[in-house]
Design a protein around this motif. Structure first.
Motif, PDB file in Angstrom:
ATOM      1  N   HIS A  49       0.826  -1.203   0.000  1.00  0.00           N
ATOM      2  CA  HIS A  49       0.000   0.000   0.000  1.00  0.00           C
ATOM      3  C   HIS A  49       0.866   1.262   0.000  1.00  0.00           C
ATOM      4  CE1 HIS A  49      -2.937   2.971   1.045  1.00  0.00           C
ATOM      5  NE2 HIS A  49      -2.334   3.204   2.217  1.00  0.00           N
ATOM      6  N   ASP A  51       1.193   5.552   0.230  1.00  0.00           N
ATOM      7  CA  ASP A  51       0.453   6.677   0.801  1.00  0.00           C
ATOM      8  C   ASP A  51       0.055   7.633  -0.326  1.00  0.00           C
ATOM      9  OD1 ASP A  51       2.628   8.339   0.175  1.00  0.00           O
ATOM     10  OD2 ASP A  51       3.472   8.220   2.190  1.00  0.00           O
ATOM     11  N   PHE A  52      -0.782   8.621  -0.010  1.00  0.00           N
ATOM     12  CA  PHE A  52      -1.349   9.508  -1.031  1.00  0.00           C
ATOM     13  C   PHE A  52      -0.262  10.270  -1.780  1.00  0.00           C
ATOM     14  CE2 PHE A  52      -3.130  13.636  -2.359  1.00  0.00           C
ATOM     15  CZ  PHE A  52      -4.126  13.188  -3.213  1.00  0.00           C
ATOM     16  N   GLU A  54       2.733   9.381  -2.448  1.00  0.00           N
ATOM     17  CA  GLU A  54       3.407   8.511  -3.405  1.00  0.00           C
ATOM     18  C   GLU A  54       2.538   8.267  -4.631  1.00  0.00           C
ATOM     19  OE1 GLU A  54       6.223   5.553  -0.857  1.00  0.00           O
ATOM     20  OE2 GLU A  54       4.061   5.404  -0.486  1.00  0.00           O
ATOM     21  N   ALA A  88      -5.408   4.361  -0.932  1.00  0.00           N
ATOM     22  CA  ALA A  88      -4.770   5.674  -0.848  1.00  0.00           C
ATOM     23  C   ALA A  88      -5.672   6.760  -1.433  1.00  0.00           C
ATOM     24  CB  ALA A  88      -3.429   5.657  -1.576  1.00  0.00           C
ATOM     25  N   GLU A 143      -3.581  17.105   2.015  1.00  0.00           N
ATOM     26  CA  GLU A 143      -3.455  15.969   2.929  1.00  0.00           C
ATOM     27  C   GLU A 143      -4.068  14.695   2.362  1.00  0.00           C
ATOM     28  OE1 GLU A 143      -1.697  16.307   5.701  1.00  0.00           O
ATOM     29  OE2 GLU A 143      -1.366  18.386   5.095  1.00  0.00           O
TER      30      GLU A 143
END
Length: 625
Positions: A49, A51-52, A54, A88, A143
């Motif tokens: 997984h 993150d956003f 990435e 994500a 974010e």
């Protein structure tokens, strides 16, 4: 991350995309399409997984404006699939059942768009089950929280009856929802993408209701390999060809670039068959040269001129007007250009490019003080030729306005009018502007004759004009009866010309019993012609009879059936008339803001956008813009 394997079924033809739909969606090979996608998805690597941040960093960026038309036909190659991290992207917030067993949601593509630096914009395609696929645009804050989203593409292969496609720009989203029933239907929905990332609906319309000849335009778009969503639909215009009722002129503005308060358009101008929509003649020009650019000066309207211009003995041209508007309050600006096109085999050629026919501009302080200049050009085909093409006469009515405060602080307005003439000549490929060498006729007073006697004629006015006498008046009735040369249909005030022996050599037709039939004379040192205008009036003015004296011959040109508008009835035609001769044609223009056409009968009030009369080929004709 792209899938690294080979799909054996790529050679199959999948007939489920937009290009395969005509008036009604045909049968499709559903199983083949689904098998290819399922095979690809089942072999996706199970990655860790991300993150956003990435996801954003690893996603491909596409340019704006972008046409989003993803459909089942988009997935026929192994490189057509992306590994999409649904977690994500928080897709379960958009699809609550995304991870639920039996719903079969799968994210299969992703890319980002540079819509606004205040937020991130991701576009991802989701397959829902075996028969539906939709693409959504999602705006995220920094974010990774979802701000807003909208569906921008949709395809389904169960019934094959509907599609959705979109055009995405930096501040605008245009969505077309397409449905194939008995006929094709298109709903266009426009959204504003605001600076905070929200997507707000601003307009919606059914294009098949907005255009009475929707089928014709749709056929032209198909022939041009364009879709409705690629065009600026509010600027599409059509007109039945004035010379052939079986054809129509169609103008398609193709969006090349688009953003907040600006757009660039390619121009597709065609003549098409009314029944089939097949293009018979076409012209294309890029936004780089056609001036179809809208920014601080907004392109507001494209119009096809209703009348053709005969520019050679056997060829006609049609005109295209493009209007622009400046939104500055203290520097107002408007401009209107004319281009001319004519057929050449299966093409159209542009013989006049973006010639300004109207311009209004000025500068003021926003309160009172300011200066403004308005130009309105009338276009008339000449009888003279250059390179086998008729010259085009330009009569430019120029209005200059000055606004100022008087000693009492009251805002006052002063207007002045003048006329400028030019001529457009064909140089072998296009028309270019030249000085007209116009001859101005000025009013003058010839020798007035007193106590002139003409048998059975009441003389109101009489003048010596070269070797002739010119008189205006009417025949006396005989014992109360109308007798020759008066008749029941030819009586009242008229013009006579007498030779040196007082013999009547010309007699005009009577106009009835007018209160006024006053003679006005115009001449120029550059011409041997004399123009005579007989101002007519009852309790109000109602135009003038026009005559021309040349080489000892007097003849009628016709009636100037027009007057300047003056609510006090103090200003007559002959007070504001300007006469010019251009290449042998006489042009009669009025220096006034408004005019009345057919005064005394129809009394049509019209803004004077250079309303003129033109006398050529022994015919006097009204020309209005």
């Amino acid at each position: 991350m792209k899938i690294q394997y080979h799909i054996a079924l790529l050679v199959l033809t999948i007939s489920c995309g937009q290009g395969s739909k005509t008036d009604k969606e045909p049968e499709i090979e559903t199983q083949s399409a689904v098998e290819i996608i399922e095979t690809a998805l089942d072999t996706l690597p199970k990655s860790v997984h991300l993150d956003f941040a990435e996801v954003i960093a690893n996603s491909q960026t596409k340019k704006l404006p972008h046409i989003e038309d993803t459909n089942f036909d988009s997935f026929i190659d192994e490189d057509d699939y992306d590994e999409v991290d649904a977690k994500a992207l928080k897709l379960d917030q958009i699809y609550p059942d995304f991870n639920s067993e039996g719903h079969n949601y799968r994210a299969i593509t992703i890319y980002k768009l540079p819509v606004n630096t205040n937020f991130h914009t991701i576009v991802t395609t989701i397959q829902h089950g075996d028969h539906e696929m939709e693409t959504i645009i999602i705006n995220y804050d920094t974010e990774g929280n979802i701000i807003d989203h909208k569906q921008v593409a949709f395809d389904e292969i169960a019934e094959g009856m509907s599609r959705t496609v979109s055009r995405i720009s930096e501040s605008k989203l245009t969505i077309n929802k397409i449905f194939w029933g008995n006929t094709k239907e298109v709903e266009e929905i426009e959204y504003e993408i605001r600076g905070n990332g929200t997507i707000i609906k601003i307009d919606a319309k059914r294009l098949n209701d907005s255009f009475k000849n929707f089928a014709l335009i749709n056929g032209v778009l198909t022939d041009l390999n364009l879709d409705w969503v690629q065009t600026k639909t509010d600027l599409i215009t059509t007109l039945e060809h004035p010379d052939n009722p079986n054809e129509s002129i169609v103008v398609i503005p193709e969006v090349v670039d688009e953003g907040e308060q600006y757009f660039d358009l390619n121009s597709h101008i065609v003549i098409a068959d009314n029944r089939s929509g097949k293009i018979m003649n076409k012209y294309f020009e890029s936004h780089q040269t056609n001036q179809w650019i809208s920014d601080a000066i907004e392109l507001t309207e494209i119009q096809i001129a209703p009348n053709l211009l005969e520019i050679t003995e056997n060829k006609v041209a049609f005109g295209l007007y493009v209007s622009y508007y400046g939104h500055s309050r203290v520097n107002p600006y408007q401009n209107k250009t004319l281009s001319l096109f004519m057929k050449s085999k299966d093409s159209l050629i542009k013989v006049l490019a973006n010639y300004t026919v109207a311009m209004n501009r000025g500068e003021w302080d926003g309160d009172c003080d300011g200066r403004f200049k308005d130009e309105e050009k009338a276009v008339v085909i000449s009888t003279k030729k250059t390179n086998d093409h008729f010259d085009i006469l330009i009569n430019n009515k120029i209005t200059e306005t000055k606004m100022f405060k008087d000693n009492d602080g009251e805002c006052q307005t002063e207007k002045s009018f003048h006329v400028k003439n030019n001529v457009l000549k064909f140089n072998g490929s296009t028309y270019t502007e030249h000085d007209s060498g116009a001859i101005l006729f000025s009013e003058y007073d010839p020798e007035k004759l007193e106590d002139i006697h003409i048998d059975r004629f009441d003389v109101d006015y009489a003048y010596q004009l070269e070797a002739f006498k010119i008189a205006a008046g009417n025949y006396k009735p005989e014992d109360g009866r109308t007798v020759a040369p008066d008749t029941e249909t030819d009586w009242g005030d008229r013009l006579l010309m007498l030779d040196a022996s007082n013999k009547i050599v010309y007699r005009s037709k009577g106009i009835g019993d007018a209160y006024l039939f006053e003679l006005h004379f115009y001449k120029s040192n550059a011409s041997d012609k004399v123009i005579i205008i007989c101002q007519m009036a009852f309790e109000y003015p109602f135009g003038g009879e026009a005559f021309i004296l040349e080489n000892g011959t007097l003849k009628s040109m016709g009636t100037l059936d027009i007057e300047p508008y003056d609510e006090n009835l103090d200003t007559y035609l002959t007070d504001v008339l300007e006469i010019n001769e251009i290449e042998g044609s006489l042009v009669f223009a009025l220096k006034s803001e408004e005019v009345i056409l057919k005064p005394g009968s129809e009394d049509t009030l019209k803004t004077n956008k250079n309303v003129i009369y033109v006398y050529q080929n022994n015919e006097l004709a009204l020309k209005t813009n």
